[in-house]
Design an enzyme around this catalytic site. Structure first.
Site, PDB file in Angstrom:
ATOM      1  CE  LYS A 189      -6.904   3.649   4.725  1.00  0.00           C
ATOM      2  NZ  LYS A 189      -7.185   3.982   3.305  1.00  0.00           N
ATOM      3  CG  ASN A 215      -8.321  -4.394  -5.532  1.00  0.00           C
ATOM      4  OD1 ASN A 215      -7.589  -4.811  -4.644  1.00  0.00           O
ATOM      5  ND2 ASN A 215      -9.435  -3.730  -5.272  1.00  0.00           N
ATOM      6  N   GLY A 237      -9.352  -5.677   3.545  1.00  0.00           N
ATOM      7  CA  GLY A 237     -10.508  -6.182   4.256  1.00  0.00           C
ATOM      8  C   GLY A 237     -10.737  -5.562   5.620  1.00  0.00           C
ATOM      9  CG  LEU A 266     -11.265  11.502   3.283  1.00  0.00           C
ATOM     10  CD1 LEU A 266     -11.469  11.150   1.814  1.00  0.00           C
ATOM     11  CD2 LEU A 266     -10.863  12.952   3.432  1.00  0.00           C
ATOM     12  NE  ARG A 298     -19.344  -7.771  -3.599  1.00  0.00           N
ATOM     13  CZ  ARG A 298     -18.032  -7.713  -3.400  1.00  0.00           C
ATOM     14  NH1 ARG A 298     -17.469  -8.554  -2.526  1.00  0.00           N
ATOM     15  NH2 ARG A 298     -17.275  -6.840  -4.028  1.00  0.00           N
ATOM     16  NE  ARG A 338      -8.597  -9.011  -6.107  1.00  0.00           N
ATOM     17  CZ  ARG A 338      -9.725  -8.391  -5.804  1.00  0.00           C
ATOM     18  NH1 ARG A 338     -10.696  -8.309  -6.700  1.00  0.00           N
ATOM     19  NH2 ARG A 338      -9.899  -7.819  -4.630  1.00  0.00           N
ATOM     20  CE  LYS A 359      -4.005  -2.139   0.191  1.00  0.00           C
ATOM     21  NZ  LYS A 359      -3.590  -3.535   0.195  1.00  0.00           N
ATOM     22  CD  GLU A 375      -4.229   6.795   3.044  1.00  0.00           C
ATOM     23  OE1 GLU A 375      -3.599   6.477   2.020  1.00  0.00           O
ATOM     24  OE2 GLU A 375      -5.420   6.484   3.227  1.00  0.00           O
TER      25      GLU A 375
END
Length: 447
Positions: free
Chosen positions: A158, A289, A164, A203, A337, A291, A116, A200
């Site tokens: 982070k 990502n 996740g 927000l 989903r 993928r 990251k 960071e």
């Protein structure tokens, strides 16, 4: 074009890739654990290879077994789907060493975007707007306090190798910072084997906007518009739509153009998704990502372009099938989903599906690998299907979604279908007035 593709995944995404291969006239091989011997993609594939017992580490994450399956069957390419080994640079490198094509970006690009901190540095260099924060990993409390004071509280800590929601903590004041820093590092080390963290600006009420991009690996890049994935629970997406109800055409074109140019300049090959937080008209990069995304069908619905076909074409050296000016956005699409979970507690609900009936009609698509009589194993992700609805506009799409949810029947297990039936009737959702915190607040009120 490839002669035979091995699909290194399971469930609905394995079936999705298998269908694309058949449409392109490519032979298919699927690998499976003993728990998935009766899965739909195993039944429909040209060949199947059992690669181990149910635990993922012994089957779907077993690189040596998958490479052996390629060699046994003569597969000349591997499609990793999403999850499992789809963003594993080592896997991509090993396949290349065996002259097997990985249908995805290079191992180097996977490594850059998988870290990251390095991803943020790269995004900044490529002209992508980023969230104010640390330039690298933060290890000392004194340094963390200095950075937090500069960018202003609240801040979010982070995990560099995270995802996740793990290794992620918010500090609203200097008093919170020490505990948040220690907790985030501890969680990151336990979850990812790497305790590096960064800071960071946090927000307050952002939306989660992501841009679907493709590169041909030779300096060309395009974008396929954005998706709004703001309806989340514990940082996990639940409902996605395209285009975002929060953006106008000018904003869409601006951020899409920035992302397409960045992908071209990076020399990136294949599908990717650049994810942002969006607040007060500004975009802030959070991750990329490398993928195919779970929610790719909503982009396919509004563009009419098969993204898996495009992945295979690019990986085979055929380049992109479209130019930016060829990509048009038509109507609106929403994906729900469907998880095998209790809709109130979200506790997994494995078991046997006694009855499975999917909705139909114009603009309705269901991606699922389950069927009546199928036994859902307890070892894997709880996603059992995706309901994708397309309409000429968002109002028509919402009405069609309401009807489709009423038709959808899954008996024998608990699913999240009741949650979506509630959401589709909510005024905030109908108005597109929600942010990344909305769903958790809604669920807390319902308890």
């Amino acid at each position: 074009m490839f002669q035979k593709i091995l699909i290194a995944n399971r469930g609905e995404i394995a079936l999705r890739v298998l269908r694309a291969c058949k449409e392109l006239g490519i032979q298919t091989v699927v690998v499976h654990s003993t728990a998935d011997a009766d899965a739909m993609h195993v039944r429909l594939a040209d060949e199947s290879v059992c690669i181990g017992p149910p635990p993922s580490r012994d089957s779907y994450l077993n690189i040596h077994q998958i490479v052996a399956a390629c060699e046994i069957t003569g597969a000349d390419a591997v499609h990793p789907g999403y999850g499992f080994l789809s963003e594993n640079a080592k896997f991509a490198d090993i396949l290349a060493a065996h002259n097997i094509t990985f249908i995805g970006p290079s191992g180097d690009h996977i490594r850059i975007m998988g870290d990251k901190i390095e991803a943020k540095r790269t995004a900044k260099r490529l002209g992508i707007p980023v969230v104010p924060g640390s330039d690298g990993a933060v290890t000392e409390e004194k340094e963390a306090k200095r950075i937090a004071a500069e960018i202003g509280y609240p801040v979010i800590i982070k995990a560099s190798a995270g995802g996740g929601g793990r290794g992620m903590k918010v500090a609203h004041s200097e008093a919170d910072l020490e505990v948040a820093l220690q907790t985030a590092r501890s969680e990151a080390g336990a979850a990812f084997g790497d305790d590096a963290v960064y800071i960071e600006k946090y927000l307050q009420k952002p939306r989660h906007i992501e841009v679907q991009v493709f590169g041909d690996g030779f300096g060309r890049g395009v974008h396929f518009g954005e998706r709004d994935c703001s309806l989340q629970r514990r940082h996990q997406k639940v409902w996605e739509e395209a285009n975002s109800p929060a953006l106008n055409a000018e904003e869409r074109s601006r951020i899409g153009g920035i992302c397409a140019k960045a992908i071209a300049d990076l020399g990136y090959s294949g599908a990717g998704t650049i994810e942002f937080l969006y607040e007060n008209g500004e975009f802030y990069f959070i991750e990329m990502n490398t993928r195919l995304q779970v929610e790719h069908p909503v982009t396919e619905a509004i563009t009419g372009i098969d993204l898996v076909h495009e992945q295979i074409r690019v990986a085979s050296g055929g380049g992109l099938s479209v130019k930016q000016e060829d990509i048009k956005f038509n109507g609106h699409a929403i994906e729900c989903r469907i998880n095998a979970e209790d809709p109130r507690t979200f506790t997994p609900s494995p078991g046997t599906i006694t009855h499975f009936h999917t909705p139909g009609g114009l603009g309705i698509r269901v991606d699922s690998g389950v069927y009546s009589g199928y036994k859902i194993p307890p070892y894997y992700d709880s996603l059992i299907g995706k309901l994708i609805v397309h309409g000429r506009n968002r109002v028509e799409c919402m009405m069609r979604l309401r009807r489709a949810l009423d038709e959808f029947v899954v008996d024998g297990i608990k699913t999240t279908l009741p949650l979506f039936r509630d959401l589709v009737g909510n005024a905030d959702i109908a108005n597109g007035d929600y942010d990344i915190h909305w769903l958790e607040k809604y669920l807390a009120k319902e308890e």
